[in-house]
Scaffold this motif. Structure first.
Motif, PDB file in Angstrom:
ATOM      1  N   MET A 145     -27.695  34.992  39.815  1.00 21.05           N
ATOM      2  CA  MET A 145     -27.671  33.555  40.026  1.00 21.05           C
ATOM      3  C   MET A 145     -28.207  32.836  38.782  1.00 21.05           C
ATOM      4  N   ALA A 146     -27.482  31.809  38.341  1.00 22.07           N
ATOM      5  CA  ALA A 146     -27.920  31.040  37.181  1.00 22.07           C
ATOM      6  C   ALA A 146     -29.218  30.305  37.493  1.00 22.07           C
ATOM      7  N   GLY A 147     -30.038  30.118  36.467  1.00 17.00           N
ATOM      8  CA  GLY A 147     -31.324  29.463  36.668  1.00 17.00           C
ATOM      9  C   GLY A 147     -31.735  28.697  35.434  1.00 17.00           C
ATOM     10  N   SER A 148     -33.054  28.497  35.293  1.00 19.26           N
ATOM     11  CA  SER A 148     -33.568  27.647  34.222  1.00 19.26           C
ATOM     12  C   SER A 148     -33.275  28.209  32.836  1.00 19.26           C
ATOM     13  N   ALA A 149     -33.195  29.538  32.697  1.00 20.34           N
ATOM     14  CA  ALA A 149     -32.845  30.105  31.387  1.00 20.34           C
ATOM     15  C   ALA A 149     -31.437  29.700  30.987  1.00 20.34           C
ATOM     16  N   ASP A 150     -30.512  29.704  31.943  1.00 23.93           N
ATOM     17  CA  ASP A 150     -29.136  29.268  31.652  1.00 23.93           C
ATOM     18  C   ASP A 150     -29.109  27.786  31.275  1.00 23.93           C
ATOM     19  N   THR A 151     -29.906  26.979  31.971  1.00 19.07           N
ATOM     20  CA  THR A 151     -29.985  25.550  31.659  1.00 19.07           C
ATOM     21  C   THR A 151     -30.487  25.338  30.242  1.00 19.07           C
ATOM     22  N   LEU A 152     -31.466  26.134  29.819  1.00 21.33           N
ATOM     23  CA  LEU A 152     -32.050  26.002  28.485  1.00 21.33           C
ATOM     24  C   LEU A 152     -30.999  26.092  27.384  1.00 21.33           C
ATOM     25  N   PHE A 153     -30.018  26.950  27.561  1.00 18.13           N
ATOM     26  CA  PHE A 153     -29.027  27.197  26.505  1.00 18.13           C
ATOM     27  C   PHE A 153     -27.825  26.254  26.569  1.00 18.13           C
ATOM     28  N   MET A 154     -27.742  25.424  27.595  1.00 22.77           N
ATOM     29  CA  MET A 154     -26.563  24.568  27.750  1.00 22.77           C
ATOM     30  C   MET A 154     -26.336  23.606  26.581  1.00 22.77           C
ATOM     31  N   PRO A 155     -27.388  22.965  26.015  1.00 21.07           N
ATOM     32  CA  PRO A 155     -27.123  22.055  24.882  1.00 21.07           C
ATOM     33  C   PRO A 155     -26.540  22.774  23.658  1.00 21.07           C
ATOM     34  N   ILE A 156     -26.856  24.046  23.493  1.00 21.25           N
ATOM     35  CA  ILE A 156     -26.266  24.820  22.395  1.00 21.25           C
ATOM     36  C   ILE A 156     -24.829  25.196  22.747  1.00 21.25           C
ATOM     37  N   GLU A 157     -24.631  25.633  23.974  1.00 17.67           N
ATOM     38  CA  GLU A 157     -23.303  26.079  24.388  1.00 17.67           C
ATOM     39  C   GLU A 157     -22.296  24.921  24.414  1.00 17.67           C
ATOM     40  N   ASN A 158     -22.748  23.706  24.753  1.00 15.20           N
ATOM     41  CA  ASN A 158     -21.804  22.580  24.797  1.00 15.20           C
ATOM     42  C   ASN A 158     -21.739  21.801  23.487  1.00 15.20           C
ATOM     43  N   GLY A 159     -22.463  22.273  22.464  1.00  9.04           N
ATOM     44  CA  GLY A 159     -22.357  21.693  21.135  1.00  9.04           C
ATOM     45  C   GLY A 159     -23.255  20.499  20.862  1.00  9.04           C
ATOM     46  N   GLU A 160     -24.091  20.110  21.828  1.00  8.24           N
ATOM     47  CA  GLU A 160     -24.983  18.972  21.589  1.00  8.24           C
ATOM     48  C   GLU A 160     -26.074  19.308  20.579  1.00  8.24           C
ATOM     49  N   VAL A 161     -26.479  20.571  20.543  1.00  9.04           N
ATOM     50  CA  VAL A 161     -27.464  21.044  19.552  1.00  9.04           C
ATOM     51  C   VAL A 161     -26.819  22.205  18.802  1.00  9.04           C
ATOM     52  N   PRO A 162     -26.549  22.065  17.504  1.00  5.98           N
ATOM     53  CA  PRO A 162     -25.909  23.153  16.756  1.00  5.98           C
ATOM     54  C   PRO A 162     -26.862  24.321  16.534  1.00  5.98           C
ATOM     55  N   LEU A 163     -26.322  25.527  16.647  1.00  3.00           N
ATOM     56  CA  LEU A 163     -27.147  26.726  16.448  1.00  3.00           C
ATOM     57  C   LEU A 163     -27.448  26.955  14.974  1.00  3.00           C
ATOM     58  N   GLY A 164     -26.503  26.691  14.101  1.00  2.17           N
ATOM     59  CA  GLY A 164     -26.710  26.904  12.672  1.00  2.17           C
ATOM     60  C   GLY A 164     -26.754  28.383  12.320  1.00  2.17           C
ATOM     61  N   ASP A 165     -27.286  28.675  11.135  1.00  2.00           N
ATOM     62  CA  ASP A 165     -27.255  30.046  10.624  1.00  2.00           C
ATOM     63  C   ASP A 165     -28.593  30.776  10.673  1.00  2.00           C
ATOM     64  N   GLY A 166     -29.691  30.070  10.912  1.00  2.00           N
ATOM     65  CA  GLY A 166     -31.004  30.700  10.820  1.00  2.00           C
ATOM     66  C   GLY A 166     -31.433  31.382  12.109  1.00  2.00           C
ATOM     67  N   LYS A 167     -32.650  31.912  12.087  1.00  2.00           N
ATOM     68  CA  LYS A 167     -33.238  32.565  13.251  1.00  2.00           C
ATOM     69  C   LYS A 167     -33.927  31.542  14.140  1.00  2.00           C
ATOM     70  N   TRP A 168     -33.812  31.740  15.446  1.00  2.00           N
ATOM     71  CA  TRP A 168     -34.434  30.865  16.437  1.00  2.00           C
ATOM     72  C   TRP A 168     -35.502  31.632  17.212  1.00  2.00           C
ATOM     73  N   LEU A 169     -36.631  30.981  17.433  1.00  2.00           N
ATOM     74  CA  LEU A 169     -37.704  31.527  18.262  1.00  2.00           C
ATOM     75  C   LEU A 169     -37.406  31.211  19.729  1.00  2.00           C
ATOM     76  N   TYR A 170     -37.543  32.223  20.596  1.00  2.00           N
ATOM     77  CA  TYR A 170     -37.292  32.040  22.028  1.00  2.00           C
ATOM     78  C   TYR A 170     -38.550  32.478  22.780  1.00  2.00           C
ATOM     79  N   LEU A 171     -39.335  31.500  23.233  1.00  2.00           N
ATOM     80  CA  LEU A 171     -40.602  31.771  23.917  1.00  2.00           C
ATOM     81  C   LEU A 171     -40.410  31.750  25.436  1.00  2.00           C
ATOM     82  N   GLY A 172     -41.143  32.638  26.133  1.00  2.00           N
ATOM     83  CA  GLY A 172     -40.964  32.779  27.575  1.00  2.00           C
ATOM     84  C   GLY A 172     -39.614  33.369  27.894  1.00  2.00           C
ATOM     85  N   ALA A 173     -39.098  34.168  26.993  1.00  2.00           N
ATOM     86  CA  ALA A 173     -37.694  34.599  27.010  1.00  2.00           C
ATOM     87  C   ALA A 173     -37.308  35.364  28.278  1.00  2.00           C
ATOM     88  N   LYS A 174     -36.144  35.016  28.793  1.00  2.00           N
ATOM     89  CA  LYS A 174     -35.519  35.754  29.889  1.00  2.00           C
ATOM     90  C   LYS A 174     -34.020  35.804  29.641  1.00  2.00           C
TER      91      LYS A 174
END
Length: 331
Positions: free
Chosen positions: A1-30
């Motif tokens: 079942m989708a949850g808050s972790a899926d919600t967290l990534f939605m702005p990247i997946e829909n293009g509102e926040v570009p991922l770019g080429d660098g490394k990203w820190l993911y805290l509280g990761a699930k």
């Protein structure tokens, strides 16, 4: 079942926040429901202090650590918050010191996590670029600035003589259940002893300061708590003490003890889960020597007696106070 972790990534997946080429820190990761894309898998450096979700991410091939240290700044941060306000704010403040100025920071949590009040509070000192809600969770995002760490870093009170931090069990004061158990420690508790769900080491400290067990073995699923326990017990004989970052509900112990002491957890997020305590009891029964004993404390409402009677020959309630009961079980 989708949850808050899926919600967290939605702005990247829909293009509102570009991922770019660098490394990203993911805290509280699930993990997320559909799995991470190749681009995300390559970009994310995950931190997860809880042993169970850490093992899940490791199994999925993610770059995951119990604690992330980096000499270079990340290109962005994703933060999945939980139920502890102090821990949530500390995560956001720490992320701000680990990503470049102006870099995107995305923060998400479910409706019980306090994510909406956190967004409102942060909007008082930093601009919020966007927000959306999905899967009973909310994500908001902003650009990193010095004001974040300045406004969210706060002093935290620990029990006298101990080191703790937000997110640890009973971080601000000694838990009444643990205090009740500590009162019943005596010199009959000797030999090889395990502290299941040891937290930041209070019960082990009580045992070591008052008696002289041959060995003490601390098992704890929360990395930060275990690291605090190491500091809190640093004045005792290091050859006498062993520490295990361990999920007692999922990982076998592989050792035998004369005594086990424990104040087992009974929550996942905000939901009461008595089965966690039952799993601790089952693991304790397998981990005791013949004629070994378990000393445990629990909320009076939790029905642990049946599980104890199934796995032990004799079960006795030693005390009952402040909403807790102290139980002794013999192999």
């Amino acid at each position: 079942m989708a949850g808050s972790a899926d919600t967290l990534f939605m702005p990247i997946e829909n293009g509102e926040v570009p991922l770019g080429d660098g490394k990203w820190l993911y805290l509280g990761a699930k993990a997320i429901e559909g799995g991470f894309s190749d681009d995300l898998r390559a970009a994310l450096v995950c931190e997860q202090s809880m042993r169970g979700p850490y093992m899940d991410l490791q199994m999925r091939g993610m770059d995951v650590h119990p604690s992330v240290e980096s000499s270079t700044l990340f290109s962005g941060a994703l933060i999945l918050i939980g139920k502890h306000r102090a821990e949530n704010e500390a995560m956001v403040a720490r992320a701000s010191t680990m990503v470049a100025s102006g870099a995107p920071i995305l923060i998400a949590g479910d409706k019980t996590s306090g994510v909406v009040p956190l967004r409102k509070r942060m909007s008082n000192f930093v601009g919020v670029d966007g927000s959306l809600a999905k899967y009973h969770a909310t994500v908001f995002w902003l650009r990193n600035s010095a004001e974040i760490a300045t406004n969210l870093n706060s002093n935290k009170t620990s029990p006298e003589g101990f080191k703790t931090s937000g997110g640890m069990f009973s971080a601000g004061k000694i838990d009444k259940g643990s205090a009740l158990l500590a009162e019943h420690l005596d010199d009959s508790i000797r030999g090889d002893i395990a502290d299941f769900g040891a937290g930041w080491g209070y019960l082990s400290a009580e045992l070591l300061s008052r008696f002289n067990p041959r060995t003490v073995h601390l098992y704890e699923a929360h990395w930060a708590s275990l690291e605090a326990a190491k500091e809190n017990l640093s004045s005792y004989d290091k050859g006498q003490i062993s520490y295990y970052w361990h999920d007692l509900a999922k990982e076998p112990v592989g050792k035998k003890f004369d005594w086990i002491i424990m104040n087992p957890p009974f929550h996942t997020a905000r939901k009461t889960e008595p089965q966690l305590g039952v799993q601790f009891i089952e693991t304790a029964a397998k981990s005791l020597k013949p004629k070994g004993a378990l000393l445990m404390v629990a909320n009076v409402a939790l029905p642990y007696e049946k599980a104890l009677q199934q796995h032990f020959t004799k079960v006795t309630q030693l005390d009952r106070r402040d909403g807790f009961k102290l139980l002794k079980a013999m192999r």
